[in-house]
Enzyme design. Sequence first.
Site, PDB file in Angstrom:
ATOM      1  N   GLY A  87       0.799  -1.217   0.000  1.00 35.92           N
ATOM      2  CA  GLY A  87       0.000   0.000   0.000  1.00 35.92           C
ATOM      3  C   GLY A  87       0.828   1.262   0.000  1.00 35.92           C
ATOM      4  O   GLY A  87       0.308   2.350  -0.227  1.00 35.92           O
ATOM      5  N   THR A  88       2.129   1.137   0.261  1.00 42.56           N
ATOM      6  CA  THR A  88       3.015   2.296   0.241  1.00 42.56           C
ATOM      7  C   THR A  88       3.100   2.856  -1.171  1.00 42.56           C
ATOM      8  O   THR A  88       3.236   2.105  -2.135  1.00 42.56           O
ATOM      9  CB  THR A  88       4.431   1.910   0.711  1.00 42.56           C
ATOM     10  N   ALA A 112      -1.097  -0.621  -5.735  1.00 43.74           N
ATOM     11  CA  ALA A 112      -2.008   0.342  -6.363  1.00 43.74           C
ATOM     12  C   ALA A 112      -1.709   1.709  -5.785  1.00 43.74           C
ATOM     13  O   ALA A 112      -1.205   1.830  -4.656  1.00 43.74           O
ATOM     14  CB  ALA A 112      -3.468  -0.045  -6.093  1.00 43.74           C
ATOM     15  N   ASN A 114      -3.923   3.654  -4.900  1.00 46.85           N
ATOM     16  CA  ASN A 114      -4.947   3.835  -3.878  1.00 46.85           C
ATOM     17  C   ASN A 114      -5.798   2.570  -3.817  1.00 46.85           C
ATOM     18  O   ASN A 114      -6.206   2.054  -4.860  1.00 46.85           O
ATOM     19  CB  ASN A 114      -5.818   5.044  -4.229  1.00 46.85           C
ATOM     20  N   HIS A 147      -3.843  16.110   0.823  1.00 49.99           N
ATOM     21  CA  HIS A 147      -3.751  15.072   1.844  1.00 49.99           C
ATOM     22  C   HIS A 147      -3.269  15.666   3.165  1.00 49.99           C
ATOM     23  O   HIS A 147      -2.791  16.800   3.219  1.00 49.99           O
ATOM     24  CB  HIS A 147      -2.793  13.960   1.415  1.00 49.99           C
ATOM     25  N   HIS A 148      -3.354  14.873   4.205  1.00 51.97           N
ATOM     26  CA  HIS A 148      -2.897  15.245   5.547  1.00 51.97           C
ATOM     27  C   HIS A 148      -1.396  15.563   5.559  1.00 51.97           C
ATOM     28  O   HIS A 148      -0.648  15.123   4.683  1.00 51.97           O
ATOM     29  CB  HIS A 148      -3.186  14.103   6.531  1.00 51.97           C
ATOM     30  N   LYS A 151       1.626  12.825   5.329  1.00 60.37           N
ATOM     31  CA  LYS A 151       1.906  12.030   4.124  1.00 60.37           C
ATOM     32  C   LYS A 151       3.296  12.355   3.602  1.00 60.37           C
ATOM     33  O   LYS A 151       3.651  13.526   3.439  1.00 60.37           O
ATOM     34  CB  LYS A 151       0.842  12.284   3.054  1.00 60.37           C
ATOM     35  N   THR A 158      -2.097   8.210  -6.134  1.00 57.99           N
ATOM     36  CA  THR A 158      -3.425   8.354  -6.733  1.00 57.99           C
ATOM     37  C   THR A 158      -3.427   9.462  -7.778  1.00 57.99           C
ATOM     38  O   THR A 158      -4.001   9.316  -8.866  1.00 57.99           O
ATOM     39  CB  THR A 158      -4.461   8.675  -5.640  1.00 57.99           C
TER      40      THR A 158
END
Length: 259
Positions: A87-88, A112, A114, A147-148, A151, A158
Amino acid sequence: MKIAIVGYGKMGHMIEQAAKRAGHEVVTTIDVIAEDAKVIVEQGNGDAVARAVKSSGAEGVIEFTHPVAVLNNVKALLPLGLPLVVGTTGWNDKYEEIRALAKETGGTVMTAGNFSIGVNMFYKIVEEAAKIMSEYDDYDVATWEMHHNQKADSPSGTAFEIARRIQLAYKNKNEIETDAFHERPASEKLHVSSTRCGNVPGTHKVFFDGTADTIELTHTARSREGFAVGTVKSLEKLDSAIKSGRLAKGNLYLWDDLF
């Protein structure tokens, strides 16, 4: 399935809960600093990560760490031959290198930009919209994401995937620009801009702007839970696809290959 989670930050904890709700057993959690992880490893020590996963008896692995650590982890984990979901983000430029290593070792990895099901539906919407709008020379296109502030990569994986889908239709947009412009942008540049602020889980926008109006497509995540659920679902499907023979071992797969 017995699952090992590599990376036990906020996402790692959410993935653990999602895995348990789906009926899986989390046999180990591995991190470099998280005090509640079952195994603490030294930063950059992929071999220690692989040893911890192997000794846990895991049947599948989810890696959700940091762009500086992901390559070492993937390279160390592939030889174990376990289905691996990563997921990274922030390592798109290394996909071919990892694909070659997967072929060499017989390991299988899926990744992916995302893992949210909604985001992946958004990709398809953007792709179809780009096909329609690219027929009209008056409309330019750009994309933006937020994003936050925790990150680590920018733009997000994405955002790059959204840009790739746009480029499928806009053949003249053959260059991605992620920096600020200090002069009039060349027409072949697709601007992919980013903002990092607060606790935003993720917002992505695509703009089609013409002389008379603007069309704007938006995906807004309300929480990171969708990413966690999608990651676990991806490991389930990867394991099933390998066992059924639908997907072969020894390759790197993306979302569209699996779903």
